[in-house]
Structures are given as structure tokens and as C-alpha cells.
Design an enzyme around this catalytic site. Structure first.
Site, short mmCIF file in Angstrom:
data_model
loop_
_atom_site.label_atom_id
_atom_site.label_comp_id
_atom_site.label_asym_id
_atom_site.label_seq_id
_atom_site.Cartn_x
_atom_site.Cartn_y
_atom_site.Cartn_z
N ASP A 1 4.05 0.81 12.12
CA ASP A 1 2.89 0.14 11.54
C ASP A 1 2.76 -1.31 11.98
OD1 ASP A 1 3.19 1.87 8.32
OD2 ASP A 1 2.50 2.53 10.29
N LYS A 40 0.84 -1.21 0.00
CA LYS A 40 0.00 0.00 0.00
C LYS A 40 0.87 1.25 0.00
CE LYS A 40 -1.84 1.57 3.95
NZ LYS A 40 -1.48 2.97 4.21
N ARG A 89 -8.59 -0.85 4.33
CA ARG A 89 -7.72 0.16 3.74
C ARG A 89 -6.34 -0.41 3.42
NH1 ARG A 89 -6.17 4.35 7.30
NH2 ARG A 89 -4.84 4.78 5.48
N ARG A 142 -1.38 15.09 12.30
CA ARG A 142 -0.42 14.75 11.23
C ARG A 142 -0.06 16.03 10.49
NH1 ARG A 142 -1.67 9.21 9.58
NH2 ARG A 142 0.15 9.23 8.26
N CYS A 166 -5.65 12.36 11.91
CA CYS A 166 -6.36 11.08 11.70
C CYS A 166 -6.34 10.29 13.00
CB CYS A 166 -5.75 10.31 10.55
SG CYS A 166 -4.31 9.36 11.02
C1 EPZ Z 1 3.88 7.07 6.22
O1 EPZ Z 1 3.04 8.11 6.71
C2 EPZ Z 1 2.98 5.83 6.11
N1 EPZ Z 1 1.87 6.12 5.21
C3 EPZ Z 1 2.43 5.47 7.50
O2 EPZ Z 1 1.68 4.25 7.38
C4 EPZ Z 1 3.59 5.20 8.42
O3 EPZ Z 1 3.11 4.99 9.71
C5 EPZ Z 1 4.53 6.44 8.44
O4 EPZ Z 1 4.96 6.77 7.11
C6 EPZ Z 1 5.77 6.19 9.28
O5 EPZ Z 1 6.44 5.07 8.86
C7 EPZ Z 1 2.09 6.01 3.88
O6 EPZ Z 1 3.17 5.74 3.39
C8 EPZ Z 1 0.92 6.25 2.99
P1 EPZ Z 1 5.74 10.60 8.27
P2 EPZ Z 1 3.53 9.64 6.70
O7 EPZ Z 1 5.62 11.84 7.47
O8 EPZ Z 1 4.29 9.90 5.45
C9 EPZ Z 1 5.59 13.91 11.75
C10 EPZ Z 1 -0.12 2.76 7.68
O9 EPZ Z 1 -0.58 2.23 8.70
N2 EPZ Z 1 5.58 14.91 10.68
O10 EPZ Z 1 6.98 9.81 8.18
O11 EPZ Z 1 2.35 10.49 7.01
C11 EPZ Z 1 4.28 13.10 11.79
O12 EPZ Z 1 3.26 13.77 12.47
C12 EPZ Z 1 0.29 4.25 7.71
O13 EPZ Z 1 0.05 2.17 6.61
C13 EPZ Z 1 5.59 16.27 11.01
O14 EPZ Z 1 5.62 16.62 12.19
O15 EPZ Z 1 4.51 9.63 7.97
C14 EPZ Z 1 4.71 11.82 12.47
O16 EPZ Z 1 4.67 11.98 13.85
C15 EPZ Z 1 -0.08 4.93 8.98
N3 EPZ Z 1 5.57 17.18 10.02
C16 EPZ Z 1 6.13 11.65 11.97
O17 EPZ Z 1 6.58 12.92 11.49
C17 EPZ Z 1 5.54 16.82 8.69
O18 EPZ Z 1 5.52 17.71 7.80
C18 EPZ Z 1 6.27 10.61 10.84
O19 EPZ Z 1 5.42 10.97 9.79
C19 EPZ Z 1 5.53 15.45 8.36
C20 EPZ Z 1 5.54 14.51 9.38
#
Ligand code: EPZ
Length: 418
Positions: free
Chosen positions: A306, A22, A398, A121, A116
Site C-alpha cells: 500500500d 482504514k 476512500r 482478488r 478491483c
Molecule cells: C488487505 O487486503 C488490505 N485491505 C489491502 O489494502 C492491502 O493491500 C492487503 O491487505 C495486503 O496488505 C484491507 O485491509 C481492507 P490479502 P486483502 O488477502 O485482505 C491473494 C488499501 O490500499 N489472495 O492479504 O484483500 C490476493 O489476491 C488496500 O488500503 C488469494 O489469492 O489482501 C493478493 O494477491 C488495497 N486468495 C494476496 O493474496 C485469497 O483467498 C494478498 O491479499 C485471499 C487473498
């Protein structure tokens, strides 16, 4: 409303062919709009999130054909720059279309992604990076309006190795003027799969999988692309826990074992026997699961957030006390209260959970609050005494293709009630 009903106690055995990832296919589908070309993508999983991304691409004017796990995307006819609000809200990761659309059209309008189930996020790193590349960004009335006649390559140091921000920067920088360097980039395998897809189309990206990614902007992509989506390491990890928790014996096929090292290490600590080669593994669950002193979720190659809920379900019946520290997301313990309803003994203190293993769980009515939390309830239900009912299955759909059918094929007493 769909519900899953299962009766615990069966030992799971058999083989699973793991589906496409995914979290790889979503950024790749976003990447199909960067250039007006045709993409043929294999190993596309049948998931709710993929359907949402498909609807967004159609709404932007692309044409799509799909047969089983093959998808053909023609992005030549794309003629819109606004991402439909209701679809963008349905799936947070639509935010990565910002970079792709800026590369293609120099403009994109998308609604602000809310928080979410797993916490706030923010997208501050996405927006800061796009501004560093020269985009003008207006945020008003819940929408983000980005414009850039020509993006300009630059050096970007990420405060945190965010997966989404790294993907958005890559998608914006592939056709920018000059070279972009991302430092402290996310190293997840899904980023490597995105690089591989884009380079086949004519991009010049190197370093994905490391914390420094270099993108040399090109004027245009020349080629149509054929790509095989990488296997889903989180789906694979979930079935590994299904084997561990039921004292089972499961063989996983069509995986990349290297992507699973952090999960394999923890499951060996829990007492599992694991035999593997490059693309398959066999996992045998122990008679009694050992507790694990500490599971700390971290960016790749650390233990994946995850997989946190799924390993919590396992540790809830382990012999002793385990600690889980969730360092990636603010609020990713929504499954705890549901596991407690099934008889688990879990205490949380902010982003730390202390799990005291119990002899057995008991089935009851539960509610999935998010994707991975929902999967952990199914895993707990596989061993719980009696009947477990799980509501809000749409969360699970999902990210898991035919979850109940595959578990049934392995010997679980499970059904989906629609
Ligand atoms: C990706 O989400 C995955 N989703 C998530 O999988 C996964 O949990 C996550 O990476 C971490 O591995 C997809 O790939 C579609 P991040 P993403 O940006 O890109 C903070 C699942 O279950 N952050 O690496 O949204 C954020 O709040 C899903 O399949 C900021 O603060 O994750 C979080 O605490 C859930 N500011 C951390 O960084 C930003 O601009 C990691 O988020 C961006 C992120």
C-alpha cells in the site's frame, strides 16, 4: 466530478495528527455484529469506505450514532442476513462480514466480490477456511450463501498470509465450538487491533501479530466494548513521502512508529533524516533524493504494497535507477502511465518496475485509477513544474481524510474542485 488541482514547488513543513486506520476500522466494524452489543469506537476516520460499511450495518438492522471521530454501534437489533448487493460491490472488504455474520446468525448471503483496480482478488482461502470450520457454502448467480448451525474449531494452514482470510477466520472462530489455530496467519498490525477489540468484548484470541493465532471459541460475548482505533500507518507513510519529495520537514503525531520500520528504512536509504520516538516522528527530506536499489513489497513486516505507488513517485525524481518489485498484487502499476505523463521515466516488466530518476516532473491532467495510485499522483504534483490536475478523486477519498486540506496546511498550493 471532484478534481484535485495543485501547483508544485512548495517545501512542506509543519505537523500532522494521523487519523485512525482504514484497514483496522473496517474489520472492527464488521466485528461489531458478532454479538448483539454496543460498541463505542474512537478515532474513526472520515472515509468513503467507512461510510459504506456504516450503510451495510444499518441495512442489517444495526443502529449507529456518529459524532466527529466517535462512532456508537448497537448491533442488538440486527435482523437481516443478506448484505445489500450494491454496497458489497462498492467495497471488497465487506467480504469479512462472512465470518462475523456466521458467528452471529449462522447464515449470510453476500455477492461475490469482483476483482478491483489492483487485480483479481480471489477469496478461495476465505471459503476454504470457512468450510474447514464447518460452514456449508453455496455459490450461485453471483452470490455466496453460507450456513452453519454451529462452527467447529480446527487447525487452518493458510497458503499465503492473507489479511482478509485471517480476519474472516478470526471472526468465524470466536464463537465456534473448541479451539481454532491459524498457521501462516497475516501479521499486520490491523489484525492485532481486531484481536484487541474482540478480546475486550469477551473473545479469547492470542498470537495476533505472529504467524500463529489461537482462538478459543466462547459461547457468548458478555460485554459492551469501548475501543480506540489504531493510527493509519499507510496515511503516515504517505505524509512521510510528501516531506521527502518536497525537501520538507514534517512532524507526524499520533502514530505507532514501530509499524513504520520498513518505510523508515527505505526513506533513510533515499537520504531522509528521520528522528522518532514511540508515537511521533520528524522527517526531513534531502536536497537530492538517492535512488534505491530494490524495493520489494511483502506481507507485514515487509515493505507494504500500500506504499508502493507513493515511493514510486519519490523515486521518479531520485538521482539514479531504482527497482520496485510488487510481489503481493498482480496488477498494481496502474499509476505508472500517469506518472510517465508527468515526465517520469519508468519501464515495467510484469510485476517489476525500473525507475530512472529525472531532474523534474511537469504538471498535466491525470486520472487516479485506484486509492494509493491516486495518492502517488498528488505526491508527484507537489514537486511537478506547473499545474497538475487529478480526476477520479473518489478513489483517494476512500482512504485519506481531508488529504488536500492537510497538505494545504503544510504549505502546498492545492485545492479540491467539486
Ligand atoms: C488487505 O487486503 C488490505 N485491505 C489491502 O489494502 C492491502 O493491500 C492487503 O491487505 C495486503 O496488505 C484491507 O485491509 C481492507 P490479502 P486483502 O488477502 O485482505 C491473494 C488499501 O490500499 N489472495 O492479504 O484483500 C490476493 O489476491 C488496500 O488500503 C488469494 O489469492 O489482501 C493478493 O494477491 C488495497 N486468495 C494476496 O493474496 C485469497 O483467498 C494478498 O491479499 C485471499 C487473498
Amino acid at each position: 466530478m471532484d478534481r484535485i488541482i495543485l501547483y508544485g514547488g512548495n517545501r512542506l513543513t509543519g505537523e500532522v495528527n494521523v487519523s485512525g486506520a482504514k484497514n483496522a476500522i473496517l474489520p472492527i466494524l464488521a466485528a461489531t455484529v458478532v454479538e448483539g452489543n454496543e460498541s463505542t469506537i474512537f478515532n474513526v476516520p472520515n472515509l468513503r469506505d467507512v461510510e459504506v460499511m456504516e450503510k451495510i450495518l444499518l441495512a442489517l438492522g444495526c443502529t449507529i450514532k456518529r459524532v466527529d471521530n466517535i462512532m456508537w454501534v448497537n448491533s442488538k437489533p440486527l435482523d437481516q442476513v443478506k448484505i445489500p448487493d450494491e454496497l458489497a460491490r462498492e467495497m471488497r472488504s465487506s467480504i469479512i462480514l462472512m465470518g462475523a455474520m456466521l458467528s452471529r446468525c449462522g447464515e449470510v448471503i453476500i455477492s461475490y466480490p469482483g476483482g478491483c483496480e489492483i487485480g483479481p482478488r480471489p477469496i478461495d482461502m476465505h471459503l476454504k477456511a470457512l468450510k474447514d470450520l464447518g460452514a456449508e457454502i453455496e455459490e450461485s448467480y453471483g452470490f455466496i450463501h453460507c450456513r452453519a448451525s454451529k462452527l467447529k474449531g480446527t487447525e487452518i494452514q493458510l497458503d499465503y498470509p492473507s489479511v482478509g482470510a485471517t480476519e474472516n477466520i478470526i471472526l468465524a472462530a470466536v464463537k465456534a465450538e473448541g479451539t481454532t489455530i491459524i498457521r501462516n496467519a497475516a501479521r499486520e498490525p490491523e489484525i492485532v487491533d481486531l484481536q484487541n477489540y474482540l478480546n475486550k468484548a469477551g473473545a479469547r484470541i492470542s498470537g495476533a501479530g505472529t504467524s500463529v493465532i489461537i482462538i478459543e471459541g466462547v459461547n457468548e460475548f458478555k460485554k459492551d466494548v469501548t475501543h480506540y482505533t489504531m493510527p493509519d500507518r499507510i496515511v503516515a507513510g504517505t505524509y512521510m513521502i510528501a516531506s521527502a519529495i518536497t525537501r520538507g520537514e514534517i512532524i507526524l503525531k499520533n502514530i505507532i512508529t514501530d509499524h513504520l520500520q520498513a518505510v523508515i528504512a527505505k526513506l533513510k536509504e533515499a537520504g531522509c533524516l528521520i528522528y522518532s520516538d514511540e508515537n511521533s516522528l520528524k522527517i526531513i527530506g534531502p536536497e537530492r533524493i538517492n535512488s534505491i536499489e530494490m524495493v520489494q513489497t511483502l506481507p507485514y513486516p515487509g515493505f507494504p504494497t500500500d506504499m508502493q505507488a507513493q515511493i514510486m513517485a519519490l523515486l521518479s525524481i531520485a538521482n539514479g535507477i531504482s527497482i520496485i518489485s510488487e510481489t503481493v498484487f498482480e496488477n498494481r502499476f496502474k499509476h505508472v502511465e500517469e506518472l510517465i505523463r508527468m515526465g517520469a521515466n519508468i519501464k515495467t516488466f510484469g510485476k517489476v518496475a525500473i525507475i530512472k530518476g529525472v531532474k523534474e516532473l511537469t504538471g498535466t491532467k491525470t486520472t487516479a485509477k485506484d486509492l494509493r495510485g491516486g495518492a502517488s499522483l498528488v505526491l508527484a504534483g507537489l514537486v511537478a513544474k506547473g499545474r497538475t490536475e487529478i480526476e477520479n478523486v473518489y478513489h483517494i477519498k476512500r482512504g485519506y481524510e481531508d488529504f488536500h486540506k492537510i497538505l494545504k496546511g503544510l504549505g502546498a498550493n492545492i485545492e479540491l474542485v467539486e
